[in-house]
Enzyme design. Structure first.
Site, PDB file in Angstrom:
ATOM      1  N   ARG A  87     116.845 -21.707  33.870  1.00 54.37           N
ATOM      2  CA  ARG A  87     116.362 -23.590  34.457  1.00 54.37           C
ATOM      3  C   ARG A  87     116.952 -24.444  34.364  1.00 54.37           C
ATOM      4  O   ARG A  87     118.502 -23.771  33.760  1.00 54.37           O
ATOM      5  CB  ARG A  87     115.324 -24.182  33.093  1.00 54.37           C
ATOM      6  CG  ARG A  87     113.738 -23.055  32.598  1.00 54.37           C
ATOM      7  CD  ARG A  87     112.898 -23.196  34.146  1.00 54.37           C
ATOM      8  NE  ARG A  87     112.021 -22.496  34.133  1.00 54.37           N
ATOM      9  CZ  ARG A  87     111.254 -21.520  34.437  1.00 54.37           C
ATOM     10  NH1 ARG A  87     111.974 -20.551  35.586  1.00 54.37           N
ATOM     11  NH2 ARG A  87     110.188 -20.767  34.210  1.00 54.37           N
TER      12      ARG A  87
ATOM     13  N   HIS B  52     117.728 -21.846  44.409  1.00 55.40           N
ATOM     14  CA  HIS B  52     116.053 -21.467  43.510  1.00 55.40           C
ATOM     15  C   HIS B  52     115.317 -19.829  44.491  1.00 55.40           C
ATOM     16  O   HIS B  52     114.122 -19.816  44.699  1.00 55.40           O
ATOM     17  CB  HIS B  52     114.958 -22.354  43.702  1.00 55.40           C
ATOM     18  CG  HIS B  52     114.148 -22.054  41.969  1.00 55.40           C
ATOM     19  ND1 HIS B  52     113.792 -23.093  41.543  1.00 55.40           N
ATOM     20  CD2 HIS B  52     114.009 -20.606  41.555  1.00 55.40           C
ATOM     21  CE1 HIS B  52     113.241 -22.302  40.863  1.00 55.40           C
ATOM     22  NE2 HIS B  52     113.259 -20.817  40.706  1.00 55.40           N
TER      23      HIS B  52
END
Length: 310
Positions: A225, A273
């Site tokens: 994260r 990502h």
């Protein structure tokens, strides 16, 4: 009885699940109609990823569970209208993808591959890397993804230490926990892998104070994260050489703004990502199994602890 399953997720997710879900449900012996629109009072289960079309779960009085398509549920769990059981996605395909990404970048750092990829400019710089058994790797976060990566790295011979907020015992792994354990694992972490959930307690796990605990020149891999790292503190540590390089796949704002200093920093690798993606085929099997369990009165898989946020 035919169940009504509402697939509520961004449009881009639907094409890959349109075929995979009915196939998985049929294989599990479940009669169900998967739809993108249904009267709330008729919905038995919601297959969900955050979207603007469904933010209020109050009308779904018949719904037995909300089944997340994502491993992270920090954007779902705090919703005060969500009173139904919430299950996060633990997808074998996602775990395998994360394993591949983490092992690849750990090996890149361990072997010093960048020196050769970018060229030695004619210098016969004969530096032999240590064996894996002499390289210490810290894995912060021992959920499904963290355990998968830690076990694989340990199997390759690395000196792996795993850290979690709460004590855990995992066969074949050295595990520590709590604030003292975090200090211990960071002091020995030549390569640090971040796979913690996004909660108020984990925000800025790597900050100026904790980055200073790492061995000089340590490497960081963050596919977890973006909020786990204090960006300003990391940039400062990169400038002093306290951190040798950082591979970052997740960010506080995505897409990463074009003017963000990470893009141009010579000691930062930005990936968009891509470390791990939920695979529709294997994720559909997890969803089907949870629906089977729900209909059989069995405990659902991967129930979210709403208080903890994961």
């Amino acid at each position: 009885m035919t169940l009504t399953l509402l697939f509520s997720a961004p449009d881009r997710a639907w094409p890959s699940y349109e075929t995979a879900l009915p196939q998985a449900l049929k294989a599990a012996g479940i009669e169900a109609h998967v739809t993108r629109e249904a009267a709330p009072e008729a919905v038995d289960y919601i297959i969900y990823a955050p979207n603007d079309m469904l933010t209020d779960f109050t009308p779904y009085t018949r719904t037995k569970a909300v089944l997340s398509l994502w491993a992270g549920v920090e954007k779902i769990a705090p919703n005060p209208t969500l009173t139904q059981p919430l299950c996060r996605m633990v997808d074998p395909g996602l775990a395998e993808g994360m394993r591949d990404y983490v092992v690849g970048h750990v090996m890149r750092y361990h072997l010093g591959m960048d020196r050769h990829i970018h060229g030695l400019n004619g210098a016969w710089d004969h530096i032999t890397p240590p064996l894996a058994r002499d390289r210490s790797v810290a894995v912060l976060g021992l959920g499904e993804l963290g355990q998968t990566c830690a076990r694989t790295l340990a199997a390759l011979g690395f000196l792996v230490t795993g850290w979690s907020r709460r004590p855990k015992e995992i066969a074949g792994l050295t595990c520590v926990s709590g604030s003292e354990g975090l200090e211990t694992v960071l002091r020995r972490g030549e390569i640090v892998v971040l796979l913690l959930p996004n909660t108020p307690e984990t925000e800025n796990t790597l900050n100026a104070e904790t980055l200073a605990l790492l061995p000089k020149g340590a490497r960081i891999v963050n596919p977890g994260r973006g909020s786990l790292i204090d960006d300003d503190a990391l940039l400062a540590a990169l400038e002093t050489g306290q951190i040798g390089h950082a591979t970052l796949d997740v960010f506080r704002t995505e897409p990463l703004p074009q003017d963000h200093p990470y893009w141009a920093h010579p000691n930062v690798t930005v990936t968009p990502h891509i470390a791990a993606e939920t695979r529709a085929q294997t994720a559909a099997e997890v969803i089907a199994e949870n629906i089977r369990r729900g209909e059989a009165g069995e405990i659902l898989l991967h129930l979210v602890d709403r208080a903890a946020g994961y």
